[in-house]
Write a protein that holds these residues in place. Structure first.
Motif, PDB file in Angstrom:
ATOM      1  N   LYS A 152       0.818  -1.206   0.000  1.00  0.00           N
ATOM      2  CA  LYS A 152       0.000   0.000   0.000  1.00  0.00           C
ATOM      3  C   LYS A 152       0.853   1.258   0.000  1.00  0.00           C
ATOM      4  N   VAL A 153       2.024   1.206   0.617  1.00  0.00           N
ATOM      5  CA  VAL A 153       2.914   2.361   0.626  1.00  0.00           C
ATOM      6  C   VAL A 153       3.369   2.706  -0.791  1.00  0.00           C
ATOM      7  N   ARG A 154       3.650   1.677  -1.573  1.00  0.00           N
ATOM      8  CA  ARG A 154       4.146   1.899  -2.937  1.00  0.00           C
ATOM      9  C   ARG A 154       3.029   2.196  -3.926  1.00  0.00           C
ATOM     10  N   ALA A 155       1.835   1.680  -3.662  1.00  0.00           N
ATOM     11  CA  ALA A 155       0.738   1.788  -4.625  1.00  0.00           C
ATOM     12  C   ALA A 155       0.074   3.155  -4.560  1.00  0.00           C
ATOM     13  N   ILE A 158     -12.047  -5.092   3.056  1.00  0.00           N
ATOM     14  CA  ILE A 158     -12.003  -4.450   4.370  1.00  0.00           C
ATOM     15  C   ILE A 158     -10.709  -4.792   5.086  1.00  0.00           C
ATOM     16  N   TRP A 159     -10.345  -6.058   5.018  1.00  0.00           N
ATOM     17  CA  TRP A 159      -9.087  -6.489   5.634  1.00  0.00           C
ATOM     18  C   TRP A 159      -7.905  -5.769   5.007  1.00  0.00           C
ATOM     19  N   TYR A 160      -7.913  -5.634   3.693  1.00  0.00           N
ATOM     20  CA  TYR A 160      -6.837  -4.949   2.983  1.00  0.00           C
ATOM     21  C   TYR A 160      -6.743  -3.490   3.430  1.00  0.00           C
ATOM     22  N   SER A 161      -7.875  -2.896   3.752  1.00  0.00           N
ATOM     23  CA  SER A 161      -7.904  -1.484   4.108  1.00  0.00           C
ATOM     24  C   SER A 161      -7.413  -1.216   5.520  1.00  0.00           C
ATOM     25  N   PHE A 162      -7.686  -2.146   6.452  1.00  0.00           N
ATOM     26  CA  PHE A 162      -7.445  -1.836   7.856  1.00  0.00           C
ATOM     27  C   PHE A 162      -6.405  -2.705   8.554  1.00  0.00           C
ATOM     28  N   ASN A 166      -4.854   0.981  -5.163  1.00  0.00           N
ATOM     29  CA  ASN A 166      -5.447   0.406  -3.950  1.00  0.00           C
ATOM     30  C   ASN A 166      -6.945   0.180  -4.111  1.00  0.00           C
ATOM     31  N   TRP A 167      -7.657   1.138  -4.728  1.00  0.00           N
ATOM     32  CA  TRP A 167      -9.089   0.952  -4.952  1.00  0.00           C
ATOM     33  C   TRP A 167      -9.354  -0.112  -6.013  1.00  0.00           C
ATOM     34  N   SER A 168      -8.482  -0.199  -6.992  1.00  0.00           N
ATOM     35  CA  SER A 168      -8.623  -1.241  -8.012  1.00  0.00           C
ATOM     36  C   SER A 168      -8.487  -2.621  -7.386  1.00  0.00           C
ATOM     37  N   HIS A 169      -7.593  -2.737  -6.420  1.00  0.00           N
ATOM     38  CA  HIS A 169      -7.419  -4.031  -5.766  1.00  0.00           C
ATOM     39  C   HIS A 169      -8.669  -4.422  -4.989  1.00  0.00           C
ATOM     40  N   ARG A 170      -9.343  -3.458  -4.389  1.00  0.00           N
ATOM     41  CA  ARG A 170     -10.579  -3.756  -3.664  1.00  0.00           C
ATOM     42  C   ARG A 170     -11.655  -4.268  -4.624  1.00  0.00           C
ATOM     43  N   MET A 171     -11.784  -3.641  -5.782  1.00  0.00           N
ATOM     44  CA  MET A 171     -12.743  -4.108  -6.777  1.00  0.00           C
ATOM     45  C   MET A 171     -12.346  -5.479  -7.311  1.00  0.00           C
TER      46      MET A 171
END
Length: 320
Positions: A207-210, A283-287, A215-220
């Protein structure tokens, strides 16, 4: 994405943006530091450190926590091998239930192939090929979660196309009823829980590099993974026609008719599977990594240092 803070020495932490203030306080003291990209190393006997400790509160000593093993202990190594073996046996049981051209195209088989390949790659990458680990966690894990939740929501008795001839095999019935969807889900959660630190750190570094878009594309991407698996299952009859034309020759039916005879998946169940797998993964990816501020590796996934901040507490953990 927030910037990482700076670490000086091996025991102190300073937030990003405050370095210039600290440098001004040096009053001409020569600082023989070494830039490491995200942090600086300064010899502990340097006068700069003593001056900082006496005049500034922005430099804080972190609390040392117990070291965390990110690699496999012997017992976890063996348990994960046993999980891989159990999933493999369950897959083999399904493959021997009918002629391979049919059994290979069932939704259960496709999902089990995804789960087995994921756990195998996870095990190999963390133990032997660390460079593969980030791609395994970030890009492959949504499909593994999707495959498991599809089995939980839709069931594990889905057949491939038309009538299937039962075939007795050495593994038939051995584990097919004992390693069901719930067991697969529990085993998957167990592995993720036991390796939650290294997974969280890996996601943090990603997430630091992206960028925000990535990051939103990964959630979708996580939400749509289940739909991709179902799509492969639906087009299997068309793909199977390239298998020397056996499907058409054996059943004397075109691929479209064979595809239409497959059991339909309820839209509601598919949506539930997508939300359960992709939604929870997003959600897990976000938090999962919200508290991490920095990770420094001496050797990637083998030895390093993790720093995180909760409220006003700065903590540091040795990773090994």
């Amino acid at each position: 994405m927030k910037k990482r803070p700076l670490v000086i020495l091996d025991d102190y932490f300073v937030k990003d943006g405050q370095l210039s203030e600290l440098l001004e306080s040096s009053n001409g003291i020569d600082i023989a530091w070494v830039s490491k990209g995200d942090y600086f190393e300064i010899p502990s006997d340097n006068p700069f450190i003593k001056r900082l400790l006496s005049t500034h509160t922005t430099l804080r000593r972190w609390t040392r926590t117990s070291a965390i093993q990110v690699t496999y202990s012997t017992w976890l190594y063996n348990i994960h091998l046993a999980i891989i073996a159990a999933v493999g046996a369950r897959l083999l049981s399904g493959l021997t239930a009918a002629p391979l051209i049919y059994s290979l195209g069932t939704l259960v088989t496709i999902c089990l192939c995804v789960v087995l390949s994921y756990h195998t790659l996870f095990f190999v990458s963390l133990n032997y090929r660390p460079a593969w680990f980030e791609h395994t966690v970030v890009y492959f894990s949504p499909f593994a979660w999707a495959a498991i939740w599809l089995l939980v929501c839709i069931g594990d008795r889905e057949t491939s196309t038309v009538a299937v001839v039962d075939m007795d095999g050495p593994f038939r019935g051995l584990l097919d009823r004992r390693v069901g969807p719930l067991a697969l889900l529990l085993m998957h959660i167990f592995v993720w829980y036991m390796r939650r630190t290294v997974i969280g750190i890996t996601v943090f570094e990603r997430k630091v590099r992206a960028s925000a878009f990535e990051n939103w594309s990964h959630r979708m991407y996580s939400v749509l993974a289940a739909l991709a698996i179902v799509f492969v299952w639906r087009i299997y009859p068309y793909l199977a026609t390239f298998w020397d034309g056996h499907v058409s020759d054996m059943e004397r039916k075109p691929p479209r008719e064979l595809a239409d005879e497959r059991s339909q998946i309820g839209v509601l169940r598919l949506i539930v599977a997508m939300l359960a797998s992709g939604g929870t993964h997003a959600i897990w990816y976000s938090f999962i990594s919200y508290a991490y501020h920095m990770v420094v590796w001496k050797e990637y996934l083998r030895e390093g240092l993790a720093v995180w901040v909760v409220d006003d507490s700065v903590m540091c953990t040795k990773l090994h």
